[in-house]
Design a protein around this motif. Structure first.
Motif, PDB file in Angstrom:
ATOM      1  N   GLY A 103     -24.380  -5.494 -22.377  1.00  0.00           N
ATOM      2  CA  GLY A 103     -24.847  -5.464 -20.991  1.00  0.00           C
ATOM      3  C   GLY A 103     -23.991  -4.551 -20.117  1.00  0.00           C
ATOM      4  N   ILE A 104     -22.698  -4.575 -20.362  1.00  0.00           N
ATOM      5  CA  ILE A 104     -21.779  -3.782 -19.545  1.00  0.00           C
ATOM      6  C   ILE A 104     -21.854  -2.298 -19.914  1.00  0.00           C
ATOM      7  N   LEU A 105     -21.787  -2.014 -21.213  1.00  0.00           N
ATOM      8  CA  LEU A 105     -21.736  -0.606 -21.626  1.00  0.00           C
ATOM      9  C   LEU A 105     -23.078   0.102 -21.433  1.00  0.00           C
ATOM     10  N   ARG A 106     -24.152  -0.676 -21.394  1.00  0.00           N
ATOM     11  CA  ARG A 106     -25.464  -0.108 -21.084  1.00  0.00           C
ATOM     12  C   ARG A 106     -25.432   0.552 -19.698  1.00  0.00           C
ATOM     13  N   GLN A 107     -24.626  -0.050 -18.817  1.00  0.00           N
ATOM     14  CA  GLN A 107     -24.506   0.482 -17.454  1.00  0.00           C
ATOM     15  C   GLN A 107     -23.464   1.600 -17.372  1.00  0.00           C
ATOM     16  N   THR A 108     -22.683   1.743 -18.457  1.00  0.00           N
ATOM     17  CA  THR A 108     -21.557   2.668 -18.402  1.00  0.00           C
ATOM     18  C   THR A 108     -21.877   4.020 -19.036  1.00  0.00           C
ATOM     19  N   ALA A 144     -15.232  -2.960 -31.722  1.00  0.00           N
ATOM     20  CA  ALA A 144     -14.747  -1.779 -30.997  1.00  0.00           C
ATOM     21  C   ALA A 144     -15.403  -0.511 -31.539  1.00  0.00           C
ATOM     22  N   ILE A 145     -15.574  -0.469 -32.856  1.00  0.00           N
ATOM     23  CA  ILE A 145     -16.187   0.702 -33.472  1.00  0.00           C
ATOM     24  C   ILE A 145     -17.676   0.790 -33.100  1.00  0.00           C
ATOM     25  N   ALA A 146     -18.353  -0.352 -33.138  1.00  0.00           N
ATOM     26  CA  ALA A 146     -19.760  -0.362 -32.738  1.00  0.00           C
ATOM     27  C   ALA A 146     -19.905   0.094 -31.289  1.00  0.00           C
ATOM     28  N   ALA A 147     -18.996  -0.379 -30.434  1.00  0.00           N
ATOM     29  CA  ALA A 147     -19.054   0.002 -29.020  1.00  0.00           C
ATOM     30  C   ALA A 147     -18.803   1.496 -28.842  1.00  0.00           C
ATOM     31  N   ALA A 148     -18.004   2.078 -29.761  1.00  0.00           N
ATOM     32  CA  ALA A 148     -17.718   3.513 -29.666  1.00  0.00           C
ATOM     33  C   ALA A 148     -18.840   4.357 -30.260  1.00  0.00           C
ATOM     34  N   LEU A 149     -19.697   3.724 -31.072  1.00  0.00           N
ATOM     35  CA  LEU A 149     -20.756   4.471 -31.753  1.00  0.00           C
ATOM     36  C   LEU A 149     -22.111   4.394 -31.056  1.00  0.00           C
ATOM     37  N   ALA A 150     -22.342   3.314 -30.323  1.00  0.00           N
ATOM     38  CA  ALA A 150     -23.712   3.012 -29.885  1.00  0.00           C
ATOM     39  C   ALA A 150     -24.237   3.917 -28.777  1.00  0.00           C
ATOM     40  N   HIS A 151     -23.393   4.769 -28.226  1.00  0.00           N
ATOM     41  CA  HIS A 151     -23.933   5.712 -27.243  1.00  0.00           C
ATOM     42  C   HIS A 151     -24.152   7.084 -27.875  1.00  0.00           C
ATOM     43  N   ASN A 152     -24.208   7.102 -29.223  1.00  0.00           N
ATOM     44  CA  ASN A 152     -24.468   8.337 -29.965  1.00  0.00           C
ATOM     45  C   ASN A 152     -23.552   9.485 -29.551  1.00  0.00           C
TER      46      ASN A 152
ATOM     47  N   LEU B   7     -19.144  -2.725 -14.311  1.00  0.00           N
ATOM     48  CA  LEU B   7     -17.820  -3.293 -14.024  1.00  0.00           C
ATOM     49  C   LEU B   7     -17.937  -4.631 -13.298  1.00  0.00           C
ATOM     50  N   LEU B   8     -18.860  -4.683 -12.340  1.00  0.00           N
ATOM     51  CA  LEU B   8     -19.057  -5.940 -11.615  1.00  0.00           C
ATOM     52  C   LEU B   8     -19.581  -7.025 -12.553  1.00  0.00           C
ATOM     53  N   LEU B   9     -20.440  -6.595 -13.466  1.00  0.00           N
ATOM     54  CA  LEU B   9     -20.993  -7.525 -14.448  1.00  0.00           C
ATOM     55  C   LEU B   9     -19.864  -8.103 -15.306  1.00  0.00           C
ATOM     56  N   LYS B  10     -18.951  -7.226 -15.708  1.00  0.00           N
ATOM     57  CA  LYS B  10     -17.806  -7.650 -16.514  1.00  0.00           C
ATOM     58  C   LYS B  10     -16.999  -8.713 -15.752  1.00  0.00           C
ATOM     59  N   ASP B  11     -16.719  -8.439 -14.472  1.00  0.00           N
ATOM     60  CA  ASP B  11     -15.943  -9.386 -13.667  1.00  0.00           C
ATOM     61  C   ASP B  11     -16.692 -10.708 -13.500  1.00  0.00           C
ATOM     62  N   PHE B  12     -17.993 -10.582 -13.353  1.00  0.00           N
ATOM     63  CA  PHE B  12     -18.812 -11.785 -13.226  1.00  0.00           C
ATOM     64  C   PHE B  12     -18.727 -12.627 -14.497  1.00  0.00           C
ATOM     65  N   LEU B  67     -13.487   5.822 -20.778  1.00  0.00           N
ATOM     66  CA  LEU B  67     -14.939   5.699 -20.673  1.00  0.00           C
ATOM     67  C   LEU B  67     -15.416   6.587 -19.525  1.00  0.00           C
ATOM     68  N   PRO B  68     -16.719   6.859 -19.476  1.00  0.00           N
ATOM     69  CA  PRO B  68     -17.194   7.684 -18.354  1.00  0.00           C
ATOM     70  C   PRO B  68     -17.178   6.923 -17.030  1.00  0.00           C
ATOM     71  N   LEU B  69     -15.999   6.489 -16.619  1.00  0.00           N
ATOM     72  CA  LEU B  69     -15.830   5.778 -15.354  1.00  0.00           C
ATOM     73  C   LEU B  69     -14.733   6.498 -14.576  1.00  0.00           C
ATOM     74  N   SER B  70     -14.997   6.798 -13.310  1.00  0.00           N
ATOM     75  CA  SER B  70     -13.968   7.503 -12.548  1.00  0.00           C
ATOM     76  C   SER B  70     -12.943   6.497 -12.032  1.00  0.00           C
ATOM     77  N   THR B  71     -11.768   7.008 -11.710  1.00  0.00           N
ATOM     78  CA  THR B  71     -10.730   6.150 -11.133  1.00  0.00           C
ATOM     79  C   THR B  71     -11.257   5.471  -9.880  1.00  0.00           C
ATOM     80  N   ARG B  72     -12.000   6.240  -9.075  1.00  0.00           N
ATOM     81  CA  ARG B  72     -12.526   5.685  -7.836  1.00  0.00           C
ATOM     82  C   ARG B  72     -13.444   4.495  -8.108  1.00  0.00           C
ATOM     83  N   THR B  73     -14.280   4.632  -9.123  1.00  0.00           N
ATOM     84  CA  THR B  73     -15.172   3.525  -9.458  1.00  0.00           C
ATOM     85  C   THR B  73     -14.368   2.313  -9.909  1.00  0.00           C
TER      86      THR B  73
END
Lengths: 288, 210, 124
Positions: A103-108, A144-152, B7-12, B67-73
């Motif tokens: 759920g989190i990495l989908r947003q990342t 951790a490896i799956a999380a590093a792989l799943a965004h292709n 990130l908010l989801l993670k904290d939640f 990860l593709p997250l900026s420091t600001r975020t």
């Protein structure tokens, strides 16, 4: 600066010092489509190199290109969507479950593939609803490896992904990395102090020792260029000193790592393993 | 700010896993008479700091930086979490009072006790407390980003004490709370803006020098 | 096609692949026009380096056992007995070169070396 770059990573004259540690003038190239193993004892500078490549650490000097872009350029932020990272000491918070990680990495990540992630969970036999806290070391690493792989990603940076794992799990994990590079656009930089793991899957071997890159070579070339020689101490004088990388004086003779092409072929030499080469190099302090 | 939602989801997820009892207790405070709801609001700005401490321990910031997250975020997500949580408790407290105001006479037939009564004064009092706790958050997050979790928490308790010290003589002055609001709002906004900018710098500095 | 890689063998891995594929081509187990697995696929299936595999293919191509069609892949070439002979001759040459180097190290003259060869052939 094209998308199909010949090198996935190109590091030039990289220097970084802090405390009493210095990473000195590191130069290396990871050709696209290949796997490079980074060998070195703890504290040799492997993790530092990873952090510098991802530009989370300030360098003193040098240039780093990742997937065709300078990692100080503004495009690099977005390029992180194409890189998968596994760090041995740091990871996902333990209160999360794989389902929540999804759920989190989908947003990342831009290219997050939920179906692929769930497929990996099934392949790795990881329960989706248990928290990471309840996982074994091997399970945590697999997640951790799956999380590093799943965004292709096109590039995987793996810092000690096999340390502390049992041989069966290590085998599973190495198979995943091997499969990842079936696609010629994908590349891996993997560090480990288990040299035999690297010998299995790597095309190139880079050896960091006390902050210096002692060599970065095709694995095959290393195995072919070097040989072990064992003889009585008295006879050793006939071996040209220039051919000796380093030697070990034992009670009943001398054992040395030599450059095969610099000695007379009449010498009886033994086939080396990568482990021998690394051990002799680190003891010899890189005496050329 | 790509990835903020994640990130908010993670904290939640953290709050849901580890802070259930804590959150329940705060919910009870919100329903209690008098000045009790203010405790919930003040404590709610401590939650981002708790998450931060937990994640620091797991070295999550080291991974997050790659990860593709900026420091600001990454930094702003902690402010935003504080704003959202405290706003929720203010809203709940106000709603609870409104419910008492309407419900009490219907059930008992009698008048609402003064301590439970819904009034303009109560609303502006809660708003004042909210802005005060946001100022508290602004004072503490940079310390957390600079000092790390352990020392940062100590600093939180200290600033809380100082803030109370200031507010006691202030509350004895015959100024209506409503009149204080614009000033406190200005202070809270200014403090948060400055605090955020400082935090971004400190966060980068601490991570990139490690 | 079977390829068995031994890590214990003294022979380099690319040579093991080269020899085993060559053997299978000569014996007819792989016939003319058969498509070979791609370098990358073979490397990944054998769990060895891509460079190693590429080297084996390069050697096979150099010796005329296989050919590459750009964009399509590698195929088994027409079996050429002349070629097989040539390959063996090259191997013989290589062995002689090593014998010569050894002889030089032992200060053995040309005539002595020839004599040794005569003796050996006589034994056979």
């Amino acid at each position: 600066m094209s998308e199909t770059n010949a090198n996935a990573i190109k590091v030039g004259h990289l220097t970084k010092s802090y405390g009493n540690f210095t990473l000195r003038d590191v130069n290396l190239c990871l050709p696209t489509g290949s796997i490079m193993g980074l060998v070195g004892e703890n504290g040799a500078g492997k993790t530092t190199l990873f952090k510098l490549i991802m530009n989370v650490l300030e360098r003193d000097e040098g240039k780093i290109c990742v997937l065709g872009h300078d990692n100080l350029s503004p495009e690099f932020g977005d390029l992180r969507n194409d890189i998968g990272v596994v760090l041995s000491g740091a990871g996902l918070p333990e209160y999360l479950s794989p389902r929540q990680v999804n759920g989190i990495l989908r947003q990342t990540f831009r290219g997050w593939n939920e179906a692929y992630f769930r497929q990996l969970m099934a392949d790795f036999k990881l329960p989706e609803n248990k928290t990471i806290k309840e996982f074994s070391t091997g399970m945590k690493m697999k997640l951790a490896i799956a999380a590093a792989l799943a965004h292709n990603p096109r590039l995987l940076l793996l810092d000690e992904p096999t340390s502390g794992l049992d041989p069966m799990t290590r085998e599973d994990i190495l198979a995943v990395f091997n499969d990842f590079t079936r696609n010629p656009a994908n590349s891996i930089l993997i560090s480990s102090h288990i040299v035999s793991d690297l010998e299995k899957i790597c095309d190139y071997i880079a050896f960091l020792h006390e902050g210096r890159l002692l060599f970065c070579e095709e694995k095959d070339r290393l195995l072919e260029d070097y040989a072990l020689i064992k003889m009585p101490a008295a006879d050793f004088a006939v071996v040209p000193p220039g051919a000796v990388v380093s030697l070990r004086r034992e009670a009943y003779g001398v054992e040395a790592l030599v450059k095969k092409h610099d000695i007379n072929p009449s010498f009886v030499t033994e086939h080396t393993t990568l482990e021998d080469i690394i051990l002799f190099w680190s003891k010899g302090g890189g005496a050329q | 700010m790509n990835g903020m939602k994640g990130l908010l989801l993670k904290d939640f997820y953290f709050l849901q896993r580890h802070m259930r009892v804590y959150l329940l207790l705060m919910l009870v405070f919100v329903l209690l008479p008098g000045a009790m709801p203010l405790m919930a609001v003040i404590y709610s700005v401590m939650l981002p700091i708790t998450v931060l401490a937990y994640d620091d321990n797991a070295k999550w910031p080291e991974l997050a930086a790659m990860l593709p997250l900026s420091t600001r975020t990454l930094v702003f997500s902690k402010y935003l979490l504080g704003y959202l949580l405290s706003a929720c408790f203010v809203l709940l407290a106000v709603l609870a009072r409104a419910a008492y105001q309407v419900g009490w006479p219907l059930v008992t037939g009698g008048p609402v006790d003064n301590d439970f009564a819904f009034s303009g004064d109560f609303v502006s009092f809660m708003l004042l407390i909210w802005l005060g706790s946001l100022a508290l958050l602004a004072l503490n997050l940079p310390l957390m980003f600079r000092l790390g979790a352990e020392k940062g928490r100590l600093a939180f308790v200290l600033t809380l004490g100082v803030l109370f010290g200031i507010s006691i003589p202030l509350s004895s002055l015959p100024i209506p709370t409503g009149a204080l609001l614009p000033g406190v709002l200005l202070v809270a906004v200014a403090l948060n803006a400055a605090s955020y900018l400082i935090s971004v710098r400190l966060y980068d500095k601490r991570l990139r020098a490690a | 096609m079977d390829i068995i890689i031994s890590n214990a063998a003294d022979q380099p891995i690319y040579e093991q692949i080269f020899n085993q594929m060559k053997q299978q081509i000569i014996s007819g187990k792989l016939s003319e026009g058969d498509m070979l697995p791609s370098i990358r696929a073979l490397a990944k299936d054998l769990k060895i380096s891509v460079i190693t595999t590429k080297r084996a293919y390069d050697e096979l191509e150099k010796e005329g056992f296989i050919y590459t069609v750009a964009g399509k892949g590698c195929f088994v070439a027409e079996k050429n007995l002349e070629l097989v002979r040539e390959g063996n001759l090259r191997e013989l040459e290589e062995l002689l070169r090593r014998a010569d180097a050894l002889a030089a190290g032992l200060n053995i003259s040309d005539s002595e070396l020839m004599e040794m060869l005569h003796l050996l052939r006589g034994e056979n």
